[in-house]
Design a protein around this motif. Sequence first.
Motif, PDB file in Angstrom:
ATOM      1  N   TYR A 197       0.825  -1.217   0.000  1.00 48.49           N
ATOM      2  CA  TYR A 197       0.000   0.000   0.000  1.00 48.49           C
ATOM      3  C   TYR A 197       0.859   1.266   0.000  1.00 48.49           C
ATOM      4  N   ALA A 219      -4.893   0.862   4.054  1.00 47.55           N
ATOM      5  CA  ALA A 219      -4.527  -0.511   4.414  1.00 47.55           C
ATOM      6  C   ALA A 219      -5.031  -0.931   5.791  1.00 47.55           C
ATOM      7  N   GLU A 221       1.873   3.160   6.514  1.00 46.99           N
ATOM      8  CA  GLU A 221       1.887   3.405   5.077  1.00 46.99           C
ATOM      9  C   GLU A 221       2.068   4.901   4.796  1.00 46.99           C
ATOM     10  N   THR A 252       2.743  -7.902   1.054  1.00 46.13           N
ATOM     11  CA  THR A 252       1.380  -7.683   1.512  1.00 46.13           C
ATOM     12  C   THR A 252       1.347  -7.643   3.042  1.00 46.13           C
TER      13      THR A 252
END
Length: 336
Positions: free
Chosen positions: A35, A68, A62, A42
Amino acid sequence: MQSSNRRRSLGRSPSGPWGRGHNWYRGDCHVHSVYSNGGELTPAELVADARSAGLDFLAATEHNTVAAHGAWARHADDDLLVILGQEVVTRSGHWLALGVRPGQGVDWQYDAQDDVIERHLHEVRRAGGLCVAAHPYAPYPSGTFEYPYQGFDVVEVWNGQWTSDLPWQADNEAALAEWQRSLVADVLQARWMPATGNSDTHLKGQLGSPHTVVLADELSVDAVLAGIRAGRTWVAASGAVELSFTVVAGDRSAGIGERLQTGDEPAVVRVDVRGVPHGTVTLHTEQGEVYRAFLPGTGSGSAAWHSDAQESAFIRAEVRDMEGRMAALTNPIVLR
């Protein structure tokens, strides 16, 4: 034991990590997934890596987005605390907002000349969060930190690899030297800013190198952030490094981030280290480096030094490996 309304791992039930008691917990408070720009992992992969690295918590930070937060919530589980956050990338430096509410974003479209940073810091603190000055000497546009440290709770003096040939790697030696200079003035005025260290993970293999080890009343968001805010922390290059740092005067003792009233009695400073073969242990006060000892090839050893409040207003420890790279550093113990 804290009351049951304490914030836990993304609001999960008390069967989660909350309630594990007063202890030292290891965690990485600067982590990026797919993200973020440049992130290749991930949230699910990072959570799995955190467990493999022996971490107890991590913070999802992030770049300039909270998109996210839901993904992190799906992948956190009972054995890992996830702290929601954001890396606030402004034109005058980056900072970490740790412990924000799910979906709470922090504005980033400003610079130091706009004189709005205090308002945004207040919004994070009002939500119970922590504000961290991130990698103050990062050598890329917007990376150099231009805001006054006074408005922040903590400064990230160790970001990623201690030394690196990568052009975007933060200058950790410069950040550490600046923090040491600030301690000299701030401790004498009965206030000081704790240091922390994190991986700034973007790629596979970076998570937990380094990470922050925090003494918390329990493994919950509020308790971990309180420990970091109070400076009850040290930074480790990896999970293989272990450290204990105390000062004893008579029948009184203090640990990292605490104060010790020495009175007229001499203070005995002790450092115990594991996991740094042929490493070097140094102690630092307002006079700079005051003591040096060497670890054996096994990487395990102890060092002791004597001081008092007349000699030293504070004492902190560093451990470097045989190549001179930082393996561990502590926040100070303040002598009174």
